[in-house]
Write a protein that holds these residues in place. Structure first.
Motif, PDB file in Angstrom:
ATOM      1  N   GLY A  14       0.730  -1.082   0.198  1.00 21.30           N
ATOM      2  CA  GLY A  14       0.539   0.100  -0.248  1.00 21.30           C
ATOM      3  C   GLY A  14       0.631   1.268  -0.295  1.00 21.30           C
ATOM      4  N   THR A  18       2.373   1.191  -7.222  1.00 21.73           N
ATOM      5  CA  THR A  18       2.747   0.210  -8.883  1.00 21.73           C
ATOM      6  C   THR A  18       1.568   2.573  -9.443  1.00 21.73           C
ATOM      7  OG1 THR A  18       0.594  -1.290  -8.479  1.00 21.73           O
ATOM      8  CG2 THR A  18       0.176   0.253 -10.480  1.00 21.73           C
ATOM      9  N   GLU A  37       2.792 -10.521  -7.336  1.00 22.41           N
ATOM     10  CA  GLU A  37       1.707  -9.830  -6.694  1.00 22.41           C
ATOM     11  C   GLU A  37       2.095 -10.959  -5.075  1.00 22.41           C
ATOM     12  OE1 GLU A  37      -0.452  -8.166  -6.195  1.00 22.41           O
ATOM     13  OE2 GLU A  37      -1.364  -6.846  -7.921  1.00 22.41           O
ATOM     14  N   ASP A  44      -2.814  -5.494  -9.622  1.00 19.90           N
ATOM     15  CA  ASP A  44      -2.041  -4.489  -9.941  1.00 19.90           C
ATOM     16  C   ASP A  44      -1.491  -4.390 -10.998  1.00 19.90           C
ATOM     17  OD1 ASP A  44      -1.816  -3.648  -7.090  1.00 19.90           O
ATOM     18  OD2 ASP A  44       0.219  -3.943  -7.139  1.00 19.90           O
ATOM     19  N   ARG A 268      -3.654  -5.252   3.959  1.00 20.81           N
ATOM     20  CA  ARG A 268      -3.808  -4.879   3.620  1.00 20.81           C
ATOM     21  C   ARG A 268      -5.431  -5.420   2.511  1.00 20.81           C
ATOM     22  NH1 ARG A 268      -3.925  -1.212  -1.355  1.00 20.81           N
ATOM     23  NH2 ARG A 268      -2.225  -1.441  -2.566  1.00 20.81           N
ATOM     24  N   LYS A 270      -6.496  -5.409  -1.425  1.00 20.50           N
ATOM     25  CA  LYS A 270      -7.087  -4.652  -2.932  1.00 20.50           C
ATOM     26  C   LYS A 270      -8.818  -5.285  -3.549  1.00 20.50           C
ATOM     27  CE  LYS A 270      -3.261  -5.398  -4.584  1.00 20.50           C
ATOM     28  NZ  LYS A 270      -1.253  -5.679  -4.995  1.00 20.50           N
ATOM     29  N   GLN A 285      -8.984  -0.450  -2.467  1.00 19.40           N
ATOM     30  CA  GLN A 285      -7.200  -0.011  -1.739  1.00 19.40           C
ATOM     31  C   GLN A 285      -7.285   0.328  -0.813  1.00 19.40           C
ATOM     32  OE1 GLN A 285      -3.991   0.522  -5.483  1.00 19.40           O
ATOM     33  NE2 GLN A 285      -5.329   2.466  -6.180  1.00 19.40           N
ATOM     34  N   TRP A 286      -6.400  -0.588   0.401  1.00 19.17           N
ATOM     35  CA  TRP A 286      -7.117  -0.188   1.747  1.00 19.17           C
ATOM     36  C   TRP A 286      -5.607  -1.213   2.323  1.00 19.17           C
ATOM     37  CZ3 TRP A 286     -12.161  -2.676   4.090  1.00 19.17           C
ATOM     38  CH2 TRP A 286     -12.208  -2.613   5.460  1.00 19.17           C
TER      39      TRP A 286
END
Length: 341
Positions: A14, A18, A37, A44, A268, A270, A285-286
């Motif tokens: 995070g 990207t 990943e 991503d 995370r 996503k 996105q967290w």
């Protein structure tokens, strides 16, 4: 034979890797991109937006330990495809690691595989650091510290979210952890990709330098809450693919429930959510401890229009995220049949 440079783009989950990569792709068309990943579903690679740039996904684990063999074979395949004219003739490879990667493990195939060593070399390790997460992230996540100490340059994201005094203090902490790495606010121009740095041993530092004796008299800098002991992570992932749309109100409730289930273990999230009324997905996105970043996308990145969510947690039980996602999927089924308010 002219060897091809490899730039390792690392940084904790995070941190904004990207986003920085996309800024480079707007300026450079001569890159090949490898995206690693942690989970078995890639998100991503759908967020890179430059047509004509070869993008390869390495999913299912960290390239520093789990999928080193996949990295080696992917670099071989890239080189041969370039040689045969099957893909654009890139002049550099950018490897975006998972947020859990330890850079020295990432570099191992380039240094140990004789075939790769003749054709590729590591040009730099560039680490994105989330300034808003700051010292708390370094203290909680050993991987973040490893990535900072391995960096040739530190790329500071979210600098606009902290006060000037906090930014100055954080830069001082970074200088104590890695005195040789300069700091730059993101997005950093693509010219930085052409800078080449001497490689370093993770234990002794730069391979061709000796510390002057006078430096032995310098006081050591102590940074509270950090350790230099290498630590392998207890970061585990699980994912859900779900085909039905939900109202935005139901998705809000579902995300809130997921956070409640995981508690402090949440690191995370996503994903791409299928929301009623939207033509494309809602990108989530967290980072644990922060508010989710939610971005509507105009269209789906591929032909698959199902919801795809990846959860990453820090926990001593590898089954924990799978248990949480199974419970969460049951909740989605309940919300699907519930009335929309």
């Amino acid at each position: 034979m002219n060897r091809l440079p490899v730039v390792v783009l690392t940084g904790f989950l995070g941190s904004g890797k990207t986003t920085q990569l996309n800024a480079w792709l707007e300026q450079r068309q001569d890159l090949a991109v490898l995206i690693n990943e942690l989970g078995d579903i890639g998100i991503d690679q759908h967020l890179t937006r430059k047509a004509g740039v070869p993008v390869t996904l390495l999913a299912g684990g960290c390239v520093c330990c789990v999928v080193q063999g996949a990295l080696s074979s992917t670099l071989r395949n890239l080189f041969m495809a370039r040689k045969n004219g099957d893909i654009p003739e890139f002049s550099m490879v950018v490897l975006e690691t998972t947020g859990a990667a330890e850079p020295s493990g990432v570099l191992a195939p380039l240094e140990q595989d004789p075939w790769l060593k003749k054709r590729f070399y590591c040009q730099s390790v560039l680490t994105v650091v989330d300034v808003a997460a700051g010292a708390a992230s370094i203290q909680r996540h050993p991987e973040c510290l490893e990535q900072i100490q391995a960096a040739d340059l530190l790329l500071l994201s979210r600098t606009d979210q902290v006060a000037a005094s906090e930014l100055t203090a954080f830069k001082q902490q970074l200088a104590a952890l890695n005195p040789e790495a300069a700091c730059y606010p993101t997005p950093v121009p693509a010219e930085v990709l052409d800078r080449q740095f001497e490689r370093r041993c993770r234990i002794t530092g730069r391979l061709n330098s000796v510390v002057p004796s006078s430096a032995l008299l310098s006081p050591m800098v102590s940074v509270p809450g950090t350790t230099t002991t290498p630590s392998r992570h207890q970061l585990y992932s699980a994912s859900v693919i779900w085909e039905y749309p939900l109202s935005w109100g139901h998705w809000q409730a579902a995300l809130k429930q997921l956070a409640s289930q995981c508690g402090d273990a949440l690191v995370r999230v996503k994903g791409l959510l299928k929301v009623e009324g939207l033509d494309g997905p809602l990108l989530v996105q967290w980072v644990g401890g922060a508010e989710p970043e939610l971005t509507p996308m105009n269209q789906w990145p591929d032909d698959d229009t199902r919801t795809r969510v990846v959860l990453i947690v820090r926990h001593n039980d590898a089954d924990f995220p799978h248990q949480q996602m199974a419970h969460w999927e049951s909740l989605l089924e309940q919300l699907r049949s519930a009335p929309t308010h």
